[in-house]
Design a protein around this motif. Structure first.
Motif, PDB file in Angstrom:
ATOM      1  N   HIS A  24      75.178  42.988  48.090  1.00  0.00           N
ATOM      2  CA  HIS A  24      75.148  42.088  46.937  1.00  0.00           C
ATOM      3  C   HIS A  24      73.762  42.108  46.283  1.00  0.00           C
ATOM      4  N   VAL A  25      72.727  42.142  47.104  1.00  0.00           N
ATOM      5  CA  VAL A  25      71.360  42.181  46.588  1.00  0.00           C
ATOM      6  C   VAL A  25      71.121  43.473  45.812  1.00  0.00           C
ATOM      7  N   ILE A  26      71.571  44.577  46.369  1.00  0.00           N
ATOM      8  CA  ILE A  26      71.382  45.873  45.723  1.00  0.00           C
ATOM      9  C   ILE A  26      72.069  45.918  44.363  1.00  0.00           C
ATOM     10  N   ILE A  34      65.991  39.407  40.472  1.00  0.00           N
ATOM     11  CA  ILE A  34      66.407  38.292  41.327  1.00  0.00           C
ATOM     12  C   ILE A  34      65.258  37.299  41.375  1.00  0.00           C
ATOM     13  N   TYR A  35      65.593  36.020  41.242  1.00  0.00           N
ATOM     14  CA  TYR A  35      64.579  34.980  41.290  1.00  0.00           C
ATOM     15  C   TYR A  35      64.756  34.115  42.533  1.00  0.00           C
ATOM     16  N   ASP A  40      70.675  32.415  47.908  1.00  0.00           N
ATOM     17  CA  ASP A  40      71.349  33.326  48.835  1.00  0.00           C
ATOM     18  C   ASP A  40      70.851  34.760  48.669  1.00  0.00           C
ATOM     19  N   LEU A  41      70.723  35.203  47.421  1.00  0.00           N
ATOM     20  CA  LEU A  41      70.261  36.569  47.181  1.00  0.00           C
ATOM     21  C   LEU A  41      68.804  36.741  47.580  1.00  0.00           C
ATOM     22  N   GLY A  46      64.830  38.860  51.535  1.00  0.00           N
ATOM     23  CA  GLY A  46      63.755  38.701  52.504  1.00  0.00           C
ATOM     24  C   GLY A  46      64.169  39.105  53.906  1.00  0.00           C
ATOM     25  N   ALA A  47      65.398  38.747  54.284  1.00  0.00           N
ATOM     26  CA  ALA A  47      65.859  39.014  55.646  1.00  0.00           C
ATOM     27  C   ALA A  47      66.101  40.503  55.892  1.00  0.00           C
ATOM     28  N   GLU A  48      66.499  41.232  54.849  1.00  0.00           N
ATOM     29  CA  GLU A  48      66.801  42.659  55.015  1.00  0.00           C
ATOM     30  C   GLU A  48      65.939  43.503  54.084  1.00  0.00           C
ATOM     31  N   TRP A  49      64.690  43.113  53.978  1.00  0.00           N
ATOM     32  CA  TRP A  49      63.762  43.749  53.045  1.00  0.00           C
ATOM     33  C   TRP A  49      63.634  45.261  53.264  1.00  0.00           C
ATOM     34  N   GLU A  50      63.383  45.679  54.491  1.00  0.00           N
ATOM     35  CA  GLU A  50      63.167  47.100  54.770  1.00  0.00           C
ATOM     36  C   GLU A  50      64.401  47.926  54.405  1.00  0.00           C
ATOM     37  N   ARG A  51      65.552  47.414  54.739  1.00  0.00           N
ATOM     38  CA  ARG A  51      66.806  48.140  54.458  1.00  0.00           C
ATOM     39  C   ARG A  51      67.016  48.291  52.952  1.00  0.00           C
ATOM     40  N   ILE A  52      66.800  47.213  52.214  1.00  0.00           N
ATOM     41  CA  ILE A  52      67.001  47.234  50.762  1.00  0.00           C
ATOM     42  C   ILE A  52      65.937  48.102  50.089  1.00  0.00           C
TER      43      ILE A  52
END
Length: 222
Positions: A24-26, A34-35, A40-41, A46-52
């Motif tokens: 969803h973030v991607i 994204i602000y 949620d986004l 932040g939680a999956e920063w490296e992956r994104i």
């Protein structure tokens, strides 16, 4: 970076909405910034920063993120642009640009400068965390002097309204109220789009009415 790890750790300690995934973030980043208020986004970012971040790196893109100002957006990496310019007969072809580059018109350039300077003055006078708001009437009035060649007020009004809508689409303005023509928040992402050194350069060209003005001021990767 330590900032990235810190933000991720914060969100790992908070309840996450399992329905909002890194995908969803991607998708959202591909459509605009994204602000931090997009809880949620922003939390999932932040939680999956490296992956994104790595997902976009593979596409020749980078995620520009400012945790203190509370925004993130994607842009073409400088390395990708350089590879495209320098590539000749190397074994690996450079990645094509994923994001389009849109040139600003003369009036859009002036509007960008006006908003950037207004935010700069506002931040010097206000507490951190406050936001700059401008009514639709304010935005129209500040641009009117830059249409001296036009005498049709309705046409000028339509042009300025269209420009405001375009800046909304780019995520630089956000309408927070519809009453009386609308109230808009100037988003801090404009600081990344028009940093101080670029601001000074563009202002100088506006003063000189340089013929190449529109070639030098671009809304990168809108």
């Amino acid at each position: 970076s330590s900032t990235s790890r810190g933000l991720g750790d914060v969100y790992k300690r908070q309840p996450m909405n399992p329905a909002i995934t890194h995908r969803h973030v991607i998708v959202r980043l591909l459509n605009g910034p994204i602000y931090q208020e997009d809880l949620d986004l922003w939390g999932r970012l932040g939680a999956e920063w490296e992956r994104i971040k790595n997902h976009f790196l593979d596409m020749g893109l980078e995620v520009a993120r400012d945790d203190s100002a509370g925004y993130a957006f994607i842009r073409q990496s400088e390395e990708t642009d350089q590879d495209i310019e320098e590539w000749e007969d190397t074994e690996t072809a450079p990645l094509p640009r994923v994001l389009r580059r849109t040139r600003l018109t003369f009036h859009q350039t002036i509007f960008m400068v006006i908003l950037r300077e207004a935010l700069m003055r506002f931040e010097q006078e206000q507490d951190e965390g406050d936001h700059l708001y401008r009514s639709a009437m304010d935005l129209h009035e500040v641009m009117l002097p830059y249409y001296p060649e036009m005498h049709d007020e309705k046409k000028i009004h339509r042009q300025i309204s269209g420009m405001i809508s375009k800046f909304e689409e780019w995520g630089i303005l956000k309408k927070v109220r519809d009453k009386d023509g609308g109230l808009f928040r100037v988003e801090r992402i404009i600081k990344a789009k028009l940093p101080p050194e670029k601001l000074a350069e563009v202002k100088d060209q506006i003063k000189r009415r340089a013929p190449d003005l529109e070639d030098t001021m671009e809304e990168e990767d809108v």
